[in-house]
Motif scaffolding. Structure first.
Motif, PDB file in Angstrom:
ATOM      1  N   ASP A   3       0.847  -1.255   0.057  1.00 27.54           N
ATOM      2  CA  ASP A   3      -0.036   0.105   0.078  1.00 27.54           C
ATOM      3  C   ASP A   3       0.807   1.314  -0.089  1.00 27.54           C
ATOM      4  OD1 ASP A   3       0.856  -0.392   2.441  1.00 27.54           O
ATOM      5  OD2 ASP A   3      -0.844   0.079   3.726  1.00 27.54           O
ATOM      6  N   VAL A   4       2.136   1.392  -0.314  1.00 28.60           N
ATOM      7  CA  VAL A   4       2.867   2.337  -0.331  1.00 28.60           C
ATOM      8  C   VAL A   4       2.987   2.962  -1.747  1.00 28.60           C
ATOM      9  CG1 VAL A   4       5.467   3.276   0.261  1.00 28.60           C
ATOM     10  CG2 VAL A   4       4.132   1.430   1.678  1.00 28.60           C
ATOM     11  N   TRP A   5       2.458   4.090  -1.970  1.00 26.92           N
ATOM     12  CA  TRP A   5       2.534   4.709  -3.358  1.00 26.92           C
ATOM     13  C   TRP A   5       3.887   5.238  -3.664  1.00 26.92           C
ATOM     14  CZ3 TRP A   5      -0.167   6.668   0.539  1.00 26.92           C
ATOM     15  CH2 TRP A   5       0.125   7.738   0.958  1.00 26.92           C
ATOM     16  N   ASP A   6       4.502   5.595  -2.746  1.00 27.73           N
ATOM     17  CA  ASP A   6       5.965   6.454  -2.914  1.00 27.73           C
ATOM     18  C   ASP A   6       7.017   5.972  -1.896  1.00 27.73           C
ATOM     19  OD1 ASP A   6       8.015   8.075  -3.489  1.00 27.73           O
ATOM     20  OD2 ASP A   6       6.926   9.851  -3.732  1.00 27.73           O
ATOM     21  N   ARG A   7       7.833   5.036  -2.167  1.00 23.00           N
ATOM     22  CA  ARG A   7       8.953   4.684  -1.060  1.00 23.00           C
ATOM     23  C   ARG A   7      10.001   5.694  -0.936  1.00 23.00           C
ATOM     24  NH1 ARG A   7       6.625  -0.201  -1.848  1.00 23.00           N
ATOM     25  NH2 ARG A   7       7.206  -0.857   0.177  1.00 23.00           N
ATOM     26  N   LYS A   8      10.114   6.397  -1.881  1.00 24.35           N
ATOM     27  CA  LYS A   8      11.497   7.314  -1.864  1.00 24.35           C
ATOM     28  C   LYS A   8      11.808   7.781  -0.518  1.00 24.35           C
ATOM     29  CE  LYS A   8      13.839  10.926  -4.295  1.00 24.35           C
ATOM     30  NZ  LYS A   8      13.756  11.850  -5.567  1.00 24.35           N
ATOM     31  N   LYS A   9      11.129   8.316   0.239  1.00 21.07           N
ATOM     32  CA  LYS A   9      11.727   8.857   1.545  1.00 21.07           C
ATOM     33  C   LYS A   9      10.969   7.814   2.600  1.00 21.07           C
ATOM     34  CE  LYS A   9      11.351  13.561  -0.159  1.00 21.07           C
ATOM     35  NZ  LYS A   9      10.816  14.906   0.371  1.00 21.07           N
ATOM     36  N   VAL A  10      10.309   6.651   2.263  1.00 22.40           N
ATOM     37  CA  VAL A  10       9.964   5.687   3.394  1.00 22.40           C
ATOM     38  C   VAL A  10      10.974   4.897   3.645  1.00 22.40           C
ATOM     39  CG1 VAL A  10       8.040   4.323   4.116  1.00 22.40           C
ATOM     40  CG2 VAL A  10       7.756   6.396   2.787  1.00 22.40           C
ATOM     41  N   PHE A  11      11.641   4.160   2.827  1.00 21.22           N
ATOM     42  CA  PHE A  11      12.583   3.077   2.692  1.00 21.22           C
ATOM     43  C   PHE A  11      13.899   3.796   2.768  1.00 21.22           C
ATOM     44  CE2 PHE A  11       8.861   0.776   2.656  1.00 21.22           C
ATOM     45  CZ  PHE A  11       9.407  -0.714   2.942  1.00 21.22           C
TER      46      PHE A  11
END
Length: 282
Positions: free
Chosen positions: A241-249
């Motif tokens: 459910d993560v649409w943009d992982r650039k700053k999450v992972f």
């Protein structure tokens, strides 16, 4: 152009399904005898705005509780990208549609999903930075889903799952530097029954002094007659459910021994990459 309709700002509650379908529920405070509007999904950045391939039209139908519902079927295959959601009133032109705000987004069915074989369609409704509702779409066949990323010395090991094809005798992973004359680092890939794994030596990415950041992209070459798109299969992570992982992972960087630092990361399109940049000063 977007104009005001004099009504309340439209807001949609969304429920996303694992097969790519999405339901949109709106409470617009309308009378039962009023003609229902329609939802428009517009592909962001499309050159031919308003064309058949740039706009998806969804009819809104009344529910018993007075709300209106539109369904984006999982069988529909809009292009990969970001689609902004608008409400168009009856009789209005497409350019007069009003942007829809996000309400409750139920994404539970997207977590730990196991897609069927064949073409994979993933669609995630999400709020934009300026408070509008949009849908992130992916279409992949075959697809290489990235999993755990671990480190051992200067090596980065990636495990994942390959959908839509298998691994052949010539299976490999290619790390590609940007530019027409970019370098390519090839490493073998192992796996069976859909699983794959490879280890990328980060210290081999640097070829002399690194003066500016470079983003290496990672591609899986299955080594079979069903390699997929020309150039291989992009290694990404889209089955949740993560649409943009650039700053999450965010992963730790590793020095390459050439005065540079290599850091695994995800792009805004959820593609797995390695960022190579000069080592920061102490």
């Amino acid at each position: 152009m977007t104009v005001s309709t004099g009504r309340r700002t439209p807001r949609a509650d969304c429920t996303a399904g694992p097969g790519g379908g999405i339901t949109f529920d709106l409470d617009l405070g309308r009378r039962e005898d009023e003609e229902a509007p329609e939802l428009l999904l517009r592909l962001r950045g499309a050159k031919g705005k308003g064309g058949d391939g740039d706009t998806v039209r969804l009819q809104l139908s009344p529910l018993r509780d007075g709300r209106l519902r539109a369904v984006l079927p999982g069988t529909l295959e809009p292009a990969e990208g970001r689609w902004d959601v608008y409400l168009r009133e009856p009789g209005a032109q497409d350019g007069e549609a009003v942007a829809v705000e996000p309400g409750i987004r139920d994404l539970r069915l997207l977590v730990d999903q196991v897609p069927p074989s064949g073409r994979i369609a993933v669609r995630i409704p999400y709020p934009t930075l300026d408070g509008r509702l949009a849908v992130r779409c992916w279409l992949r066949a075959p697809h290489a889903e990235a999993g755990p990323v671990t480190f051992d010395g200067h090596g980065m090991t990636v495990e994942g799952t390959l959908y839509g094809t298998g691994l052949g005798a010539g299976a490999r992973v290619e790390a590609r530097a940007p530019g027409a004359d970019g370098r390519v680092l090839r490493v073998p890939v192992t796996g069976e029954e859909g699983a794959f794994a490879f280890t990328l030596p980060l210290d081999e990415l640097a070829d002399g002094a690194v003066t500016e950041p470079r983003l290496w992209t990672l591609w899986l070459i299955p080594g079979t007659a069903e390699d997929g798109p020309a150039g291989g299969v992009r290694i990404s992570r889209i089955l949740d459910d993560v649409w943009d992982r650039k700053k999450v992972f965010v992963y730790p960087g590793r020095g390459t021994g050439e005065g540079s630092r290599a850091t695994p990361c995800y792009s805004t399109d959820n593609d797995l990459c390695v960022r190579l940049e000069p080592e920061p000063a102490p």
